[in-house]
Design a protein around this motif. Structure first.
Motif, mmCIF file in Angstrom:
data_model
loop_
_atom_site.group_PDB
_atom_site.id
_atom_site.type_symbol
_atom_site.label_atom_id
_atom_site.label_comp_id
_atom_site.label_asym_id
_atom_site.label_seq_id
_atom_site.Cartn_x
_atom_site.Cartn_y
_atom_site.Cartn_z
ATOM 1 N N GLU A 56 0.842 -1.426 -0.092
ATOM 2 C CA GLU A 56 -0.010 -0.063 0.029
ATOM 3 C C GLU A 56 0.975 1.261 0.019
ATOM 4 N N SER A 57 0.373 2.358 -0.085
ATOM 5 C CA SER A 57 0.825 3.679 -0.100
ATOM 6 C C SER A 57 1.966 4.010 1.011
ATOM 7 N N ASP A 58 1.680 3.284 2.102
ATOM 8 C CA ASP A 58 2.672 3.632 3.365
ATOM 9 C C ASP A 58 4.057 3.048 3.003
ATOM 10 N N PHE A 59 4.066 1.861 2.122
ATOM 11 C CA PHE A 59 5.223 1.346 1.914
ATOM 12 C C PHE A 59 6.316 2.272 0.944
ATOM 13 N N PHE A 60 5.414 2.900 -0.195
ATOM 14 C CA PHE A 60 6.060 3.584 -0.996
ATOM 15 C C PHE A 60 6.422 5.209 -0.247
ATOM 16 N N ASN A 61 6.030 5.494 0.634
ATOM 17 C CA ASN A 61 6.058 6.787 1.215
ATOM 18 C C ASN A 61 7.291 6.919 2.003
ATOM 19 N N GLN A 62 8.409 6.657 1.500
ATOM 20 C CA GLN A 62 9.773 6.619 2.207
ATOM 21 C C GLN A 62 10.768 7.384 1.423
ATOM 22 N N PRO A 63 11.990 7.828 1.823
ATOM 23 C CA PRO A 63 12.888 8.428 1.312
ATOM 24 C C PRO A 63 13.462 7.528 0.076
ATOM 25 N N CYS A 64 14.185 8.193 -1.051
ATOM 26 C CA CYS A 64 14.404 7.428 -2.032
ATOM 27 C C CYS A 64 15.377 6.250 -1.889
ATOM 28 N N ILE A 65 16.324 6.474 -1.143
ATOM 29 C CA ILE A 65 17.268 5.454 -1.021
ATOM 30 C C ILE A 65 16.542 4.275 -0.326
ATOM 31 N N SER A 66 16.040 4.555 0.774
ATOM 32 C CA SER A 66 15.483 3.680 1.555
ATOM 33 C C SER A 66 14.303 2.884 0.741
ATOM 34 N N LEU A 67 13.507 3.453 -0.094
ATOM 35 C CA LEU A 67 12.602 2.835 -0.861
ATOM 36 C C LEU A 67 13.441 1.892 -1.969
ATOM 37 N N ALA A 68 14.756 2.280 -2.404
ATOM 38 C CA ALA A 68 15.366 1.585 -3.397
ATOM 39 C C ALA A 68 15.706 -0.001 -2.854
ATOM 40 N N LYS A 69 16.226 0.171 -1.373
ATOM 41 C CA LYS A 69 16.572 -0.923 -0.765
ATOM 42 C C LYS A 69 15.433 -1.798 -0.270
#
Length: 273
Positions: A56-69
């Motif tokens: 869901e949206s909460d998963f994607f709503n994080q800083p770019c580097i954190s999301l990439a990992k």
């Protein structure tokens, strides 16, 4: 007793002995006469249609580097109109941080018609074309103009469909593709999953044709290699910044950095001694 009254009396008696709801309760159901008697709309039916495991949206709503990992190990699902589903495990990503990042399409905070999706809410797909023929797929994150490029997938389901789509997109006599060749690069994975410009600006949390589900086994910190991005060219300090992340030892990764992996192995050995 007239026939009509007799029938009504019998029906009333049956209702009192059975578990059927009264007529007024049945009338409250939204049914279509002379078709099927299933409800056309119900919160229970709506819940069944929604993929309960979908990220869901909460998963994607994080800083770019954190999301990439965090994307490493997650499962990309692609559903075609005929019901066929393709699945692949994300094994390689690249982070593009937005305005300050000289290698980003949104460097300097510039927003164009092409890169609009990078400025949309986290979880939005940014699909662009390179060399006029190939497509690359990104996912927007927190941060103005920031997004994560999906570089490689480990094919999991419907590999025959991926092979067919890849072969159709290639020039020259078709050669049998091995499993590790299907999605080992950003353009290859888009070919294998049938992703084109039509997917630009789609919401991964709402779209019926493409979404993400949690992977069964997520990598630990020591399983992730951080190294320089691919094909950046001369972008000053940004050329060598470790903003590409991949699963160490995974054969589906597009490019392996043996030097970094040796350093990680040595570090791991020294910490255990």
């Amino acid at each position: 007793m007239p026939r009509k009254r007799k029938l009504l009396a019998q029906l009333s008696a049956l209702q009192s002995k059975s578990s059927l709801p009264p007529f007024d309760a049945l009338e409250n159901l939204n049914v279509t006469p002379d078709r099927d008697s299933s409800p056309k709309s119900s919160k229970y039916f709506a819940a069944e249609k929604k993929n309960s495991s979908q990220l869901e949206s909460d998963f994607f709503n994080q800083p770019c580097i954190s999301l990439a990992k965090s994307l490493l190990g997650q499962i990309l699902v692609r559903r075609f109109p005929d019901g066929r589903e393709l699945r692949g495990r994300i094994v390689e990503t690249e982070a593009y941080l937005g305005g300050e990042d000289e290698a980003s399409h949104s460097k300097g905070g510039k927003q164009t018609q092409r890169n609009t999706a990078m400025f949309m809410k986290p979880g939005t797909l940014y699909v662009y074309q390179i060399y006029g023929i190939h497509f690359c797929m990104n996912i927007s994150s927190q941060g103005e103009g920031a997004a994560v490029l999906l570089r490689s997938l480990e094919p999991l389901e419907a590999l025959d469909v991926m092979r067919e789509l890849r072969s159709a997109a290639r020039k020259g006599p078709p050669k049998p593709l091995k499993d590790w060749q299907l999605c080992s690069g950003p353009a290859k994975l888009c070919q294998a999953f049938g992703i084109d410009k039509d997917f630009d600006q789609r919401d991964l949390t709402q779209d019926a044709a493409i979404w993400l589900v949690p992977g069964p086994e997520l990598p630990g910190e020591l399983d992730v290699v951080a190294t320089a991005r691919i094909g950046i060219g001369s972008r000053g300090e940004w050329t060598q910044k470790p903003l590409r992340f991949y699963l160490r030892g995974n054969k589906f990764v597009s490019v392996v950095d043996k030097k970094i992996e040796r350093e990680m192995a040595a570090l791991g050995s020294s910490s255990c001694s």
